[in-house]
Design an enzyme around this catalytic site. Sequence first.
Site, PDB file in Angstrom:
ATOM      1  N   ILE A  37       0.875  -1.174   0.000  1.00  0.00           N
ATOM      2  CA  ILE A  37       0.000   0.000   0.000  1.00  0.00           C
ATOM      3  C   ILE A  37       0.912   1.224   0.000  1.00  0.00           C
ATOM      4  O   ILE A  37       1.674   1.437   0.947  1.00  0.00           O
ATOM      5  CB  ILE A  37      -0.913   0.022   1.235  1.00  0.00           C
ATOM      6  N   TYR A  38       0.853   2.009  -1.077  1.00  0.00           N
ATOM      7  CA  TYR A  38       1.699   3.194  -1.212  1.00  0.00           C
ATOM      8  C   TYR A  38       0.943   4.435  -0.788  1.00  0.00           C
ATOM      9  O   TYR A  38      -0.255   4.564  -1.045  1.00  0.00           O
ATOM     10  CB  TYR A  38       2.191   3.345  -2.653  1.00  0.00           C
ATOM     11  N   PHE A  39       1.674   5.342  -0.167  1.00  0.00           N
ATOM     12  CA  PHE A  39       1.101   6.575   0.366  1.00  0.00           C
ATOM     13  C   PHE A  39       1.763   7.784  -0.273  1.00  0.00           C
ATOM     14  O   PHE A  39       2.915   7.733  -0.682  1.00  0.00           O
ATOM     15  CB  PHE A  39       1.325   6.644   1.887  1.00  0.00           C
ATOM     16  N   VAL A 103      -2.581   5.830  -1.940  1.00  0.00           N
ATOM     17  CA  VAL A 103      -2.846   6.166  -3.343  1.00  0.00           C
ATOM     18  C   VAL A 103      -2.998   4.940  -4.244  1.00  0.00           C
ATOM     19  O   VAL A 103      -3.724   5.005  -5.231  1.00  0.00           O
ATOM     20  CB  VAL A 103      -1.770   7.112  -3.936  1.00  0.00           C
ATOM     21  N   ILE A 104      -2.313   3.870  -3.931  1.00  0.00           N
ATOM     22  CA  ILE A 104      -2.381   2.705  -4.803  1.00  0.00           C
ATOM     23  C   ILE A 104      -1.929   1.474  -4.026  1.00  0.00           C
ATOM     24  O   ILE A 104      -1.094   1.575  -3.123  1.00  0.00           O
ATOM     25  CB  ILE A 104      -1.527   2.911  -6.077  1.00  0.00           C
TER      26      ILE A 104
END
Length: 186
Positions: A37-39, A103-104
Amino acid sequence: MIEKEVKIVVEYPSLDELRESLEKELKLLDIEKQEDIYFNYVYRNFKITDEAVRIRVNNKRIELTYKGPKLHSSLKAREEISIVVNDLNKTIELLRRIGFYPVITIKKTRINYLDKSFIISLDLVENLGQFIEIEAISEISDQEIHNYTSSFIRKYKIKGKLTTKSYLELLIDKYEANPKSNSNTY
């Protein structure tokens, strides 16, 4: 710690075929199911600064990682700081409260092998395809990584292309080229 790796976008052979070959010669370390999980951050755009903050859920282990900007143009080399956390939801909530937002999410199956001073990872990345990552596990020169990678590609008759882009960058590029396929963002 400085992470140094080479990434290959694989066209041929399939990862299953490559796995058969590698299992005859290399030590299988593990098979992982990873969800990253990217921030991003309200006060700094990581796409512009070439940084990343992610939470990786990996076979029940949870890590929070910061990745600094890339240091080299021919290799993917960058500072990496990781800590193990024990509660995914609380970690996400803490990040949200201080200005980070997801974000993704990238999902992949990774099969890891050990060969001398390198970890060879066969990655099947959801919505992206198949990749090989060759990561140095000790301090070695860029030339040694390049030499090993060239030898590995020849030995296993791999057809593909090298990239210094992360899976995050590759997926964003794909989504920006075809915005209607973007079902993976928050």
